[in-house]
Design an enzyme around this catalytic site. Structure first.
Site, PDB file in Angstrom:
ATOM      1  CE  LYS A  86      44.163 -53.877  19.591  1.00 30.84           C
ATOM      2  NZ  LYS A  86      45.025 -54.730  20.417  1.00 30.84           N
ATOM      3  CG  HIS A 142      30.863 -51.428  31.790  1.00 34.27           C
ATOM      4  ND1 HIS A 142      31.136 -50.118  31.592  1.00 34.27           N
ATOM      5  CD2 HIS A 142      31.181 -52.051  30.618  1.00 34.27           C
ATOM      6  CE1 HIS A 142      31.598 -49.928  30.360  1.00 34.27           C
ATOM      7  NE2 HIS A 142      31.611 -51.092  29.752  1.00 34.27           N
ATOM      8  CD  GLU A 153      18.894 -62.083   2.679  1.00 38.48           C
ATOM      9  OE1 GLU A 153      18.956 -62.618   1.558  1.00 38.48           O
ATOM     10  OE2 GLU A 153      19.343 -60.955   2.919  1.00 38.48           O
ATOM     11  CB  SER A 194      36.659 -57.098  28.957  1.00 41.25           C
ATOM     12  OG  SER A 194      35.859 -56.003  28.635  1.00 41.25           O
TER      13      SER A 194
END
Lengths: 264, 423
Positions: free
Chosen positions: B245, B217, B289, B221
């Site tokens: 979205k 922030h 895994e 972005s």
């Protein structure tokens, strides 16, 4: 420069990545199967994504377990009360449980004792401990069957194949003393003697003809239920939840389109 | 208004009363309401929100599992089965948690991939990226310890193999292993400390996620074009545009998740983990895994134990310095004609490593792993630094708003396109 084609390429990559993942994973079980012989597919009522258990088959399978397997194999995660789920009545469950003497205690005198089984008891173990089991079985330990179909690649198909897989060793293969040749067992030498060997070995309570294949199939189905007793509830819930999510997804996408229409 | 109180714009008296004294509502409004967000995100930008949701699901289900789990070598396996059979909806909670780990890695791997493709790690977002790699490492540690808890065969032998890796460290290696085990083999003290840490680390992850979001922030972005917003015409308020979205993405994610949980709950697991741990019987193939397989392949590609361990940890550690290895000022691979294809090849290469990691350590998988490992590192250490010097990037668009407003169609001709920004 066409942005659209770049976008399409990026999308193709995501798609490829999503698809490649299960492929990469699917390869692992295939490799394991390659070490032994590929396990043939048996038709079960619980096959596929929506299959359910056949109660009659589970009850016959329980009878095979009770009369054959339970001589050596424990199923310590399953309780007699769980048999209600395969269609036995409360009285029948109580009768099955009462047929076993369960070790309990100590009592007020400090003594261990045996008492008739109750519905809340887990299936009685055939041997007091692993050492006793080995001593009675030529040094081999009969594994607990509670989770057997989840603990082997191939699941119920493998159990069925193993039960049907006893045959004479091929030429040039010597089987060790006390061992038996089995086509589907990893390494092919198994300590367990063929447990289901002749038609009619079990007198089915429902009158079904007890062929070897029938008994092997029934007991495999019973073990599949014992390993995944939640299977039917789970699948039914899954159908409802996914239908709900698909509708919710459609609505959410419609709202998204409407909101974004303002800025496009 | 009394002095010292925050000036709140909220009118609801209760909200206002709280906000004046502790302006959390103002903060939420600023960070998630009006927060200016580039208007051109594609659906790859959903995955950060998905990872956040996934973390919350894992913590919620994990708390309920811990209420019913017993961390003792002789009781752990059966306590998990009791959850599966006798606890109300215990099978659901456990399958959600178990498959949630896989979903978490799928989501986070896509999130990291997106950051790499669109150059989200570049200035000024280096610290944001580094915090992300820290989260990834913490996730791997948490997932590994969680897999040990059911105390099945793969739990036990996976723990044995992975903890033994530390013995490769010269001088202190064996002491570290003893410390990890709490004794001289993987045993009850190991299980106890893994359970404790498995409960602790998710909250550490939550803390680092907070820092990750806080850093996000500040810089804002990145976006698919990799150019900074130049004004209000390039951004949209986070709410409602990206809340809705993200909601679309969350529902799609939940559908995939639900399919795994309800129809193929054990598909991503290993049958051997339904066999109780037995220190006297080693499984034929010890496989970690699926999300560890690429790194496991790198480990096994190196013939030297210490070398393998260093390469394996190095394959994650190299991500920390990625912002300084890739000096090209152009962020988005859309405008890097060579890097783009070599990165897509790197992506394919990652899946090749994953495949090899699941295979036995024999030919041809070992040789393939070696080439794939070489490319994994070569991309970071040779290709990216070199491309920054020799690659001619495509002209960058003037602003975010222009191509977006034209519906993503062809960009204006070279006359209006700017030469690439020299940062």
């Amino acid at each position: 420069m066409a942005l659209r084609s770049l976008k399409a390429a990026a999308k193709a990559v995501t798609l490829a990545a999503t698809l490649a993942l299960p492929l990469a994973l699917g390869a692992a079980p295939a490799a394991r199967a390659a070490e032994g012989v590929a396990v043939p597919d048996t038709k079960f009522s619980f096959d596929g994504l929506f299959g359910t258990f056949d109660r009659g088959e589970l009850q016959r399978g329980f009878q095979v377990y009770k009369e054959v397997c339970s001589a050596c194999h424990a199923m310590h995660l399953v309780a007699y009360r769980n048999l209600r789920e395969i269609g036995l009545s409360e009285a029948e469950v109580a009768a099955v449980a009462a047929g076993y003497q369960i070790p309990d205690g100590p009592n007020d005198d400090g003594e261990m004792f045996e008492r008739p089984g109750r519905a809340s008891d887990r299936f009685r173990r055939p041997f007091a401990n692993d050492a006793a089991a080995r001593a009675a079985n030529n040094g081999a330990l009969p594994p607990d069957l509670s989770l057997m179909t989840k603990a082997r690649p191939g699941g119920a198909d493998y159990v069925h194949a193993l039960l049907m897989g006893y045959e004479a060793p091929p030429e040039g293969v010597t089987v060790m003393e006390g061992m038996h040749y089995n086509k589907y067992f990893p390494g092919h030498q198994i300590a367990m003697a063929p447990p289901i060997s002749s038609d009619g070995q079990v007198q089915y309570a429902d009158g079904t003809t007890a062929t070897v294949d029938r008994m092997a199939t029934d007991v495999s189905a019973f073990l599949a239920w014992a390993a995944e007793p939640e299977l039917e509830t789970r699948r039914a819930m899954g159908v409802r939840i996914i239908l709900f999510l698909v509708i919710l997804g459609g609505l959410t996408y419609a709202v998204k389109r409407k909101i974004w229409a303002r800025v496009h | 208004m009394a002095s010292g109180l925050h000036e709140s714009s909220f009118t609801n008296p209760v909200v206002r009363w709280i906000d004046q004294r502790m302006p959390v509502f103002t903060m939420m409004q600023k960070e998630y309401g009006t927060f200016p967000t580039p208007r051109n995100f594609n659906y790859f930008w959903n995955f950060g929100a998905l990872a956040m949701i996934n973390l919350m699901i894992m913590i919620a289900t994990g708390i309920f599992l811990a209420m019913n789990y017993t961390a003792h070598t002789s009781l752990a396996f059966d306590s998990v089965e009791r959850i599966m059979r006798d606890v109300n909806y215990g099978w659901l909670i456990r399958y959600v948690h178990m498959n949630g780990a896989s979903m978490f890695f799928i989501v986070v791997l896509v999130h990291v991939w997106r950051g790499m493709y669109y150059g989200s790690y570049k200035a000024p977002r280096e610290l944001l990226w580094i915090l992300g790699v820290v989260i990834f490492l913490l996730m791997m540690a948490t997932a590994f310890m969680g897999y040990v808890l059911p105390w099945g065969q793969m739990s036990f032998w996976g723990a044995t193999v992975i903890t033994n890796l530390f013995s490769a460290i010269p001088l202190v290696g064996d002491s570290i292993v003893t410390l990890l085990w709490g004794g001289f083999s993987v045993d009850n003290p190991t299980l106890n400390r893994f359970f404790s840490l498995h409960y602790l680390l998710p909250f550490v992850i939550a803390g680092v996620v907070f820092l990750h979001v806080a850093a996000l922030h500040i810089t804002g972005s990145n976006n698919p074009l990799g150019i900074e917003p130049k004004g209000p015409q390039d951004t949209l308020p986070f709410h409602p545009y990206y809340t809705i979205k993200d909601s679309v993405g969350i529902v799609v994610y939940l559908i995939v998740f639900a399919f795994l949980v309800f129809f193929t709950p054990n598909y991503l697991g290993h049958p051997d983990n339904y066999i109780p741990a037995n220190p006297l019987s080693t499984p034929a193939h010890i496989v970690p895994e699926w999300y560890f397989l690429p790194f496991y392949a790198i480990l096994r590609a190196v013939p030297n134990k210490l070398g393998g361990v260093l390469m394996m940890f190095g394959s994650i550690a190299i991500l920390f310095v990625l912002p300084w290895l890739d000096r090209s000022p152009v962020r988005s691979m859309r405008f890097r004609p060579i890097a783009r294809w070599l990165f897509l090849l790197w992506t394919v290469n990652f899946f090749v490593l994953m495949y090899c990691g699941g295979m036995p350590a024999e030919e041809p998988y070992v040789t393939v792993s070696r080439f794939a490992t070489a490319y994994y590192f070569g991309y970071f250490l040779v290709i990216l630094p070199l491309l920054a010097k020799i690659e001619r990037p495509l002209p960058l668009p003037e602003s975010i708003a222009r191509p977006v407003l034209r519906g993503g169609g062809p960009l204006p001709g070279a006359a209006t396109a700017q030469p690439m920004e020299k940062a």
